[in-house]
Design an enzyme around this catalytic site. Structure first.
Site, mmCIF file in Angstrom:
data_model
loop_
_atom_site.group_PDB
_atom_site.id
_atom_site.type_symbol
_atom_site.label_atom_id
_atom_site.label_comp_id
_atom_site.label_asym_id
_atom_site.label_seq_id
_atom_site.Cartn_x
_atom_site.Cartn_y
_atom_site.Cartn_z
ATOM 1 C CE LYS A 44 -0.117 4.209 12.376
ATOM 2 N NZ LYS A 44 0.412 4.503 11.022
ATOM 3 N N GLY A 94 -5.131 7.821 5.980
ATOM 4 C CA GLY A 94 -4.253 8.845 6.530
ATOM 5 C C GLY A 94 -3.010 9.035 5.682
ATOM 6 C CE LYS A 119 -2.688 1.147 3.565
ATOM 7 N NZ LYS A 119 -3.863 1.416 4.441
ATOM 8 N NE ARG A 131 -2.559 -1.529 8.796
ATOM 9 C CZ ARG A 131 -2.274 -2.061 7.605
ATOM 10 N NH1 ARG A 131 -2.382 -3.365 7.437
ATOM 11 N NH2 ARG A 131 -1.873 -1.298 6.605
ATOM 12 C CB SER A 136 5.405 10.440 11.425
ATOM 13 O OG SER A 136 4.385 10.483 10.442
ATOM 14 C CG ASP A 172 0.414 0.409 9.667
ATOM 15 O OD1 ASP A 172 -0.144 1.187 10.465
ATOM 16 O OD2 ASP A 172 0.838 0.774 8.559
ATOM 17 N NE ARG A 201 6.064 6.700 0.711
ATOM 18 C CZ ARG A 201 5.207 6.416 1.692
ATOM 19 N NH1 ARG A 201 4.174 5.620 1.455
ATOM 20 N NH2 ARG A 201 5.376 6.920 2.901
ATOM 21 N NE ARG A 254 -5.612 8.441 11.255
ATOM 22 C CZ ARG A 254 -4.903 7.675 10.443
ATOM 23 N NH1 ARG A 254 -5.503 7.097 9.417
ATOM 24 N NH2 ARG A 254 -3.627 7.480 10.644
#
Length: 450
Positions: A354, A101, A28, A403, A174, A327, A33, A129
């Site tokens: 998250k 996010g 992902k 998740r 991050s 994650d 990207r 968030r």
């Protein structure tokens, strides 16, 4: 399944051995990207193996709204004809990033130094968030932001007309923040510098270099110093997306806790900034081996073979490993429930912001299933019951978090009694073939009536 539609309650029943090959979706992080940098090139970027979950599809729609030509040729094969660095057009509509996010923060960075105005929104989870961690550094470039209280979506960004280069020390580990600043730096003159005190996943740096940006990485006493030369002309690329280690985590962990299982998960990206879960599982005594190690597209890749591991033991997961597996803590905590002793996960405060507060969501669900959990602001401990001793029998709130839903579906495969989630629909955001794939291995996942 749809992460935006009607809730889909699901139940996972104890099952027999899981056997076979698990062909999980494309990575992902790399998929996001690839679409964004493809849109910032002049010319056509060809992508194979793209993850076609809702999160990534929303990013593709956003790039089209910015003026790129984004074409789905089927079977994970996509092309993106870009508009060049600084060439984004102002979208006619609000950009809806759904549950992602990563998508919204990277897209904010990519547009922040172009003279356009963009409004972003998402689903209920994403709109709750915090965005300040990204909009604060983007303001240093000259970007202006107006959002809801607490820096939440919906939010409008006014791109910098005359952006300036930035030197920014990332305050908490991050990859999203780092990547947003680097993407913004593409259309700023001079050099943009990002300093990480702890290394995070480096897909953005690798991919920027692959697209022709001048970028250097230096390890110093100050931290990991990333220097990017602004205003390059990026060259279109052919990108083969490796399969997602975060998705691989679910069949791997399911095999480890389900008696008699032997599952091969081929072509998994093993970027060292992403492989912390597999290191941790091996430390717990899991029968997990890497086969056919190789490199594809600048990323290390291997086939993972996971077998049932009856003698798991609790471990301390150090804070410096957190960024490489952030994650994967939900499903790790499920494995920890089947181990002997305490698994202590430290330095994980990022889990509280998250798609849900993942520490809280997992702690509630595990306790409901008969497992002892202790927690603090940036740590949690799961006291394992050993193989065959986890009661289950709970219905868990997924908190609109893919998740969390998948972790409890894995748990139900090896508990004494079935485990249910109130809504499995968010799974489609990252792993749209989860039910089909796990069912093909032998899992018993059933959609239940609301």
């Amino acid at each position: 399944m749809s992460g935006h539609g009607t809730p889909i309650p699901m139940t996972s029943h104890p099952c027999g051995p899981l056997k076979g090959e698990a062909h999980v979706p494309g990575d992902k992080s790399i998929s996001h990207r690839a679409l964004i940098l493809g849109a910032m090139c002049v010319g056509e970027t060809h992508i194979t193996g793209l993850l076609e979950g809702e999160d990534v599809l929303d990013t593709g729609k956003a790039m089209a709204a910015f003026g790129a030509t984004v074409t789905n040729h089927g079977g994970g094969e996509w092309t993106v004809t870009g508009v060049g660095v600084g060439g984004f057009a102002e979208p006619e509509q609000v950009i809806d990033c759904g549950n992602s996010g990563t998508g919204v923060r990277l897209i904010m960075g990519a547009m922040a130094t172009s003279p356009i105005t963009v409004t972003f929104t998402g689903d209920a989870s994403l709109n709750g968030r915090p965005m300040g961690r990204v909009t604060d550094p983007l303001a240093l470039f000259g970007t202006q932001t107006v959002g809801r209280a607490g820096g939440r979506l919906p939010m409008t960004l006014v791109g910098a007309v005359d952006p300036v280069p930035v030197r920014y020390v990332v305050p908490v580990p991050s990859a999203q923040v780092k990547s947003a600043v680097l993407l913004a730096g593409l259309n700023a003159p001079g050099q943009t510098v990002v300093i990480e005190k702890e290394a995070t996943r480096d897909h953005t740096e690798r991919m920027l270099q692959g697209f022709g940006a001048t970028l250097t990485v230096e390890e110093t006493a100050e931290g990991r110093v990333i220097t990017l030369d602004g205003q390059p002309e990026l060259s279109p690329q052919t990108i083969i997306v490796p399969r997602d280690p975060s998705s691989a985590a679910f069949p791997v962990c399911a095999a480890i806790i389900t008696p008699g299982s032997d599952v091969l998960v081929p072509n998994i990206g093993l970027n060292p900034t992403r492989a912390g879960l597999f290191t941790t599982l091996q430390g717990m005594g899991a029968d997990l081996v890497f086969e056919n190690m190789r490199e594809e597209g600048g990323e290390p890749v291997a086939d993972l073979r996971a077998k049932f591991s009856p003698d798991l033991r609790g471990v301390v997961v150090p804070p410096e490993r957190a960024a490489s597996m952030i994650d994967e803590y939900p499903v790790l905590s499920v494995v920890a429930a089947f181990a002997e002793g305490v698994t202590d996960m430290q330095g994980v405060k990022e889990l509280r912001v998250k798609e849900s507060d993942r520490i809280d969501a997992m702690a509630k669900g595990l306790r409901a299933a008969g497992v002892t959990v202790d927690e603090g602001p940036d740590w949690w401990k799961v006291t394992g019951l050993g193989h065959g001793n986890v009661p289950g029998g709970a219905t868990v709130e997924s908190e609109l978090d893919h998740r969390i839903a998948m972790a409890f579906m894995v748990m139900g495969m090896a508990t004494q009694n079935p485990v249910s989630v109130d809504d499995g629909s968010p799974i489609a955001t990252s792993f749209p073939i989860f039910e089909e794939l796990m069912g093909g291995l032998g899992a018993l996942l059933v959609r239940t009536n609301p």
